[in-house]
Design a protein around this motif. Structure first.
Motif, short mmCIF file in Angstrom:
data_model
loop_
_atom_site.label_atom_id
_atom_site.label_comp_id
_atom_site.label_asym_id
_atom_site.label_seq_id
_atom_site.Cartn_x
_atom_site.Cartn_y
_atom_site.Cartn_z
N TYR A 22 0.84 -1.20 0.00
CA TYR A 22 0.00 0.00 0.00
C TYR A 22 0.88 1.26 0.00
N ASP A 23 1.90 1.26 0.85
CA ASP A 23 2.78 2.43 0.94
C ASP A 23 3.53 2.67 -0.36
N LEU A 24 3.96 1.58 -1.00
CA LEU A 24 4.71 1.69 -2.25
C LEU A 24 3.86 2.36 -3.33
N PHE A 25 2.60 2.00 -3.41
CA PHE A 25 1.71 2.54 -4.43
C PHE A 25 1.03 3.85 -4.00
N GLY A 26 1.31 4.28 -2.76
CA GLY A 26 0.74 5.53 -2.29
C GLY A 26 -0.75 5.46 -2.03
N LEU A 27 -1.23 4.28 -1.64
CA LEU A 27 -2.65 4.09 -1.35
C LEU A 27 -2.87 3.93 0.15
N PRO A 28 -4.01 4.36 0.66
CA PRO A 28 -4.29 4.20 2.09
C PRO A 28 -4.27 2.73 2.49
N ARG A 29 -3.61 2.44 3.57
CA ARG A 29 -3.54 1.05 4.04
C ARG A 29 -4.94 0.51 4.31
N GLY A 30 -5.19 -0.70 3.83
CA GLY A 30 -6.47 -1.34 4.06
C GLY A 30 -7.57 -0.93 3.10
N SER A 31 -7.28 -0.01 2.17
CA SER A 31 -8.32 0.41 1.22
C SER A 31 -8.65 -0.72 0.26
N THR A 32 -9.86 -0.67 -0.29
CA THR A 32 -10.31 -1.71 -1.22
C THR A 32 -9.46 -1.70 -2.48
N LEU A 33 -9.05 -2.91 -2.89
CA LEU A 33 -8.19 -3.03 -4.06
C LEU A 33 -8.97 -3.53 -5.25
N HIS A 34 -8.73 -2.90 -6.39
CA HIS A 34 -9.36 -3.28 -7.65
C HIS A 34 -8.23 -3.46 -8.65
N ARG A 35 -8.02 -4.71 -9.11
CA ARG A 35 -6.82 -4.99 -9.91
C ARG A 35 -6.66 -4.07 -11.12
N PRO A 36 -7.68 -3.86 -11.95
CA PRO A 36 -7.47 -2.97 -13.11
C PRO A 36 -6.97 -1.58 -12.71
N SER A 37 -7.43 -1.08 -11.57
CA SER A 37 -7.00 0.25 -11.13
C SER A 37 -5.55 0.24 -10.70
N ILE A 47 6.38 2.53 -11.73
CA ILE A 47 4.99 2.84 -11.42
C ILE A 47 4.87 4.33 -11.12
N LEU A 48 3.65 4.83 -11.21
CA LEU A 48 3.31 6.16 -10.74
C LEU A 48 2.34 5.97 -9.58
N THR A 49 2.70 6.46 -8.42
CA THR A 49 1.84 6.29 -7.26
C THR A 49 0.52 7.02 -7.45
N ALA A 50 -0.42 6.77 -6.55
CA ALA A 50 -1.71 7.46 -6.61
C ALA A 50 -1.52 8.97 -6.53
N GLY A 51 -0.40 9.42 -5.95
CA GLY A 51 -0.10 10.84 -5.86
C GLY A 51 0.74 11.36 -7.01
N GLY A 52 1.03 10.50 -8.00
CA GLY A 52 1.78 10.93 -9.18
C GLY A 52 3.29 10.88 -9.04
N ILE A 53 3.81 10.21 -8.00
CA ILE A 53 5.25 10.11 -7.79
C ILE A 53 5.80 8.90 -8.56
N SER A 54 6.87 9.11 -9.30
CA SER A 54 7.48 8.02 -10.06
C SER A 54 8.36 7.18 -9.15
N ARG A 55 8.17 5.86 -9.21
CA ARG A 55 8.98 4.94 -8.41
C ARG A 55 9.34 3.71 -9.23
N TRP A 56 10.44 3.10 -8.81
CA TRP A 56 10.84 1.80 -9.36
C TRP A 56 10.50 0.73 -8.34
N MET A 57 9.99 -0.38 -8.83
CA MET A 57 9.55 -1.47 -7.95
C MET A 57 10.11 -2.78 -8.49
N ARG A 58 10.65 -3.62 -7.58
CA ARG A 58 11.06 -4.97 -7.97
C ARG A 58 9.93 -5.93 -7.61
N LEU A 59 9.34 -6.47 -8.64
CA LEU A 59 8.20 -7.39 -8.47
C LEU A 59 8.69 -8.82 -8.57
#
Length: 322
Positions: free
Chosen positions: A40-55, A88-100
């Protein structure tokens, strides 16, 4: 001593947070996602918020999203996991690199659930980018260096045959540069080199590569859909810009340059060494014919029969040597 389960979990969570790692899983039948707080923190989303894969997939940049979906589908088919560095671009528009990191589990012989880890590697990528910048850039001018230029030239072994782009390799050598260093000092010479870099970037802003490949030697790679005559016009504009004096410590330093260029035709295989030799031969002709001029490999210098013969002979010598 052995840690209690709760204490071990606390220590583990602290380590995961410190490393910027979170865990995830996706149930394939329902596409339901589950994330730990780190994701959640990596993607800039509120912890515990509902997740929708396409989004969440939309938060991947275009190229990373395509590659991730390709690897995901291949994993489901083959049962083999994968690791991908994605932007990725976080929900707040911040560019980040992620190792998946991803793997798959099966139930009754069928793919059931995929799972893995996602780690913020932005700092690591920035560090490597900085090292790459040091390795592939010229510290005096900020241009690409010879290593970067040769890598780019090697990638142009074949220009697509669709007629959309015409390639040109041009080499530039400053005329009478050594006396500037000898009489005015290296500080003056360095300022001239910096000004050359700025002028090339200004007049050839759409060039694929502008590089300093030696002391007073520069190289250009240009691709254009506007045709050969347009490229020649642009090179002549650069030549005119390089013939303007440089101001240093209140005095004017006279400057000029010679340019040799060779054409990289669409649909043909190009040997980097031969292309470089052709441009170098054309540069030799330009300098031997009076300097402060452009010469195109295989073509005579306009209006100068003697120079034309000299140019043709020089080009032939290089071709025979190659």
């Amino acid at each position: 001593m052995s840690l209690q389960d709760a204490e071990a979990r606390r220590l583990y969570d602290q380590a995961m947070q410190l490393a910027g790692i979170g865990a995830w899983e996706c149930e394939l039948a329902t596409q339901q996602l589950s994330w730990t707080p780190g994701v959640y923190d990596l993607f800039g989303l509120p912890r515990g918020s509902t997740l929708h894969r396409p989004s969440t997939v939309d938060l991947y940049t275009h190229d990373s999203r395509i590659e991730m979906e390709r690897l995901r589908a291949a994993m489901i088919r083959s049962g083999k996991g994968f690791v991908l560095d994605a932007r990725i671009l976080t929900a707040g528009g911040i560019s980040r690199w992620m190792r998946l990191s991803a793997d798959i589990t099966h139930r009754q012989g069928r793919p059931w659930r995929i799972y893995g880890a996602k780690q913020d590697i932005t700092g690591e990528k920035q560090m490597w980018q900085g090292l790459r910048q040091l390795a592939y850039s010229d510290p005096l001018t900020g241009l690409a260096n010879r290593r970067a230029f040769e890598a780019q030239l090697s990638e142009l072994r074949r220009i697509p045959a669709d007629g959309s782009a015409l390639g040109t390799l041009a080499l530039i050598d400053l005329d009478m540069f050594k006396p500037i260093n000898d009489h005015l000092g290296h500080a003056a010479g360095d300022e001239c080199l910096r000004q050359v870099a700025l002028r090339l970037e200004a007049t050839l802003s759409d060039a694929m590569t502008i590089a300093r490949i030696g002391g007073d030697e520069f190289a250009l790679l240009i691709c254009s859909t506007a045709g050969w005559s347009h490229i020649v016009h642009r090179l002549n504009q650069a030549l005119a810009a390089l013939s303007l004096p440089v101001t240093w410590n209140g005095r004017l330093i006279e400057m000029s340059a010679s340019i040799g260029a060779t054409m990289l035709l669409p649909g043909r295989h190009h040997d980097p060494d031969r292309s470089f030799a052709e441009a170098d031969s054309a540069l030799y002709v330009a300098k031997a014919s009076g300097r402060n001029r452009l010469h195109l490999f295989g073509e005579p210098l306009q209006g100068q029969p003697g120079d034309a013969m000299q140019g043709a002979l020089a080009d032939m010598r290089v071709l025979r040597a190659g």
